[in-house]
Write a protein that holds these residues in place. Structure first.
Motif, PDB file in Angstrom:
ATOM      1  N   SER A 118       0.831  -1.209   0.000  1.00  0.00           N
ATOM      2  CA  SER A 118       0.000   0.000   0.000  1.00  0.00           C
ATOM      3  C   SER A 118       0.860   1.252   0.000  1.00  0.00           C
ATOM      4  O   SER A 118       0.537   2.250  -0.665  1.00  0.00           O
ATOM      5  N   SER A 145      -1.093   6.179   9.335  1.00  0.00           N
ATOM      6  CA  SER A 145      -2.441   5.953   8.812  1.00  0.00           C
ATOM      7  C   SER A 145      -2.593   4.559   8.229  1.00  0.00           C
ATOM      8  O   SER A 145      -3.582   3.862   8.500  1.00  0.00           O
ATOM      9  N   LEU A 146      -1.605   4.115   7.457  1.00  0.00           N
ATOM     10  CA  LEU A 146      -1.677   2.798   6.830  1.00  0.00           C
ATOM     11  C   LEU A 146      -1.653   1.682   7.875  1.00  0.00           C
ATOM     12  O   LEU A 146      -2.412   0.711   7.784  1.00  0.00           O
ATOM     13  N   LYS A 163      -2.479   1.831  11.151  1.00  0.00           N
ATOM     14  CA  LYS A 163      -3.697   1.825  11.963  1.00  0.00           C
ATOM     15  C   LYS A 163      -4.878   1.246  11.178  1.00  0.00           C
ATOM     16  O   LYS A 163      -5.669   0.461  11.711  1.00  0.00           O
ATOM     17  N   GLU A 164      -4.989   1.629   9.930  1.00  0.00           N
ATOM     18  CA  GLU A 164      -6.076   1.114   9.095  1.00  0.00           C
ATOM     19  C   GLU A 164      -5.952  -0.390   8.902  1.00  0.00           C
ATOM     20  O   GLU A 164      -6.932  -1.129   9.015  1.00  0.00           O
ATOM     21  N   ARG A 165      -4.726  -0.843   8.665  1.00  0.00           N
ATOM     22  CA  ARG A 165      -4.500  -2.280   8.450  1.00  0.00           C
ATOM     23  C   ARG A 165      -4.743  -3.073   9.725  1.00  0.00           C
ATOM     24  O   ARG A 165      -5.285  -4.190   9.681  1.00  0.00           O
ATOM     25  N   SER A 166      -4.354  -2.530  10.881  1.00  0.00           N
ATOM     26  CA  SER A 166      -4.582  -3.205  12.153  1.00  0.00           C
ATOM     27  C   SER A 166      -6.069  -3.340  12.449  1.00  0.00           C
ATOM     28  O   SER A 166      -6.539  -4.398  12.879  1.00  0.00           O
ATOM     29  N   ALA A 167      -6.822  -2.269  12.213  1.00  0.00           N
ATOM     30  CA  ALA A 167      -8.268  -2.310  12.449  1.00  0.00           C
ATOM     31  C   ALA A 167      -8.932  -3.334  11.537  1.00  0.00           C
ATOM     32  O   ALA A 167      -9.831  -4.074  11.958  1.00  0.00           O
ATOM     33  N   GLU A 168      -8.481  -3.406  10.298  1.00  0.00           N
ATOM     34  CA  GLU A 168      -9.028  -4.377   9.350  1.00  0.00           C
ATOM     35  C   GLU A 168      -8.735  -5.800   9.824  1.00  0.00           C
ATOM     36  O   GLU A 168      -9.608  -6.678   9.785  1.00  0.00           O
TER      37      GLU A 168
END
Length: 330
Positions: free
Chosen positions: A102, A284-285, A287-292
């Motif tokens: 990403s 940002s990448l 945190k977004e990936r961890s939440a996913e």
């Protein structure tokens, strides 16, 4: 710098104005360059000058390094769309697997001349490599206490205990006695064989056998699938194997102290606009990936890893659906 200014402006007078120098000073510098490089460099063309072939070739070699130097000494000029800069990030292979694809797509779209280099993170020397400017930032646990090292919190990894599907312990709920008597695999970046799990066990007066260790997370899944080793590991490191049902995954039979993953950097780069841009992108990448990942994990039913409410519902229905396949498909 004077050579670069003449090449950019195409005239001695305009180059002098650009550099806040007098025209004679620029002309004298050009004379010294001609003597040192044994080439005319520029020939008069009307009110301007035209570079020789030698000058054009030379500028092609020095132009990018000069731009990188300008970004380094005056970071407020950073523009990701035009900047030419190399960033070095010390991190584990988990973060690389999580976001590097990403990150590359984003760089190609927004910052095509930016280079990102991943440096192995050995944990023990994180403060030193930041002090010595060997890296621009570190993605690691927030364990450094220093007046010159800054950090931003990212997320807290979730630890699970994994083993092969045919492992003798995979057929029932994972008990403490079975856990401590098993052969354990440890991921150790530093070479230290005392991990978070061992510290927690020691506080309970218990210990386990570290039968094997590796220094990167990507080695864990292949080893577990071909052996009777078990491993306490951040769930993100074996996400594919969890979602595909390739490994049996349990909650750890003991409570582990929470760990915090963060971005670390040296305070001298607090105003570095290039690093601020990169930190924002990487944060940002991740945190977004961890939440996913946690969303996927919450929908998976693997032994005692299931949330209590889901487990009760499954028991009421007297069935054991393959949640992993559903999560992988969705």
């Amino acid at each position: 710098m004077i050579f670069d200014a003449i090449m950019t402006e195409g005239a001695i007078t305009r180059a002098a104005d650009r550099l806040a120098m007098t025209q004679p000073a620029v002309s004298n510098a050009l004379s010294r360059m001609r003597s040192a490089w044994k080439d005319e460099l520029f020939v008069k063309d009307g009110r301007g000058v035209q570079p020789t072939v030698f000058a054009q070739n030379l500028w092609g070699q020095v132009r990018d390094p000069l731009r990188q130097l300008e970004d380094a000494v005056d970071p407020t000029l950073f523009d990701p769309g035009t900047a030419r800069r190399t960033f070095r990030i010390a991190t584990s292979d988990i973060a690389v697997d999580m976001i590097w694809s990403s990150l590359r797509r984003l760089v190609e779209e927004q910052a095509p001349h930016i280079n990102i280099h991943a440096i192995p993170n050995t944990i023990v020397n994180n403060e030193k490599i930041l002090h010595d400017a060997e890296v621009d930032m570190v993605v690691a646990g927030q364990t450094i206490i220093s007046s010159v090292i800054r950090s931003d919190y990212l997320f807290s990894p979730r630890y699970v205990c994994a083993m092969r599907q045919q492992h003798p312990l995979a057929k029932k709920a994972l008990k403490m006695d079975d856990f401590i008597n098993a052969d354990h695999l440890l991921v150790s970046m530093s070479g230290d064989t005392m991990g978070v799990t061992d510290v927690a066990l020691l506080q309970m007066g218990l210990s386990r056998r570290i039968a094997m260790s590796v220094n990167h997370f990507s080695a864990v899944a292949p080893l577990l699938k071909e052996s009777n080793l078990i491993c306490v590991i951040p769930s993100m490191a074996i996400e594919k194997e969890i979602l595909n049902g390739e490994l049996a995954v349990f909650e750890t039979p003991l409570e582990l102290p929470p760990t915090q993953l963060g971005i670390l950097w040296h305070k001298r780069q607090d105003s570095d606009q290039g690093l601020l841009w990169l930190k924002g992108v990487v944060s940002s990448l991740l945190k977004e990936r961890s939440a996913e990942h946690l969303a996927y994990l919450s929908r998976c039913c693997r032994k005692s890893q299931c949330p209590k409410a889901m487990l009760e519902k499954l028991q009421q229905n007297q069935q054991r659906p393959d949640c992993i396949q559903q999560a992988a498909m969705s």
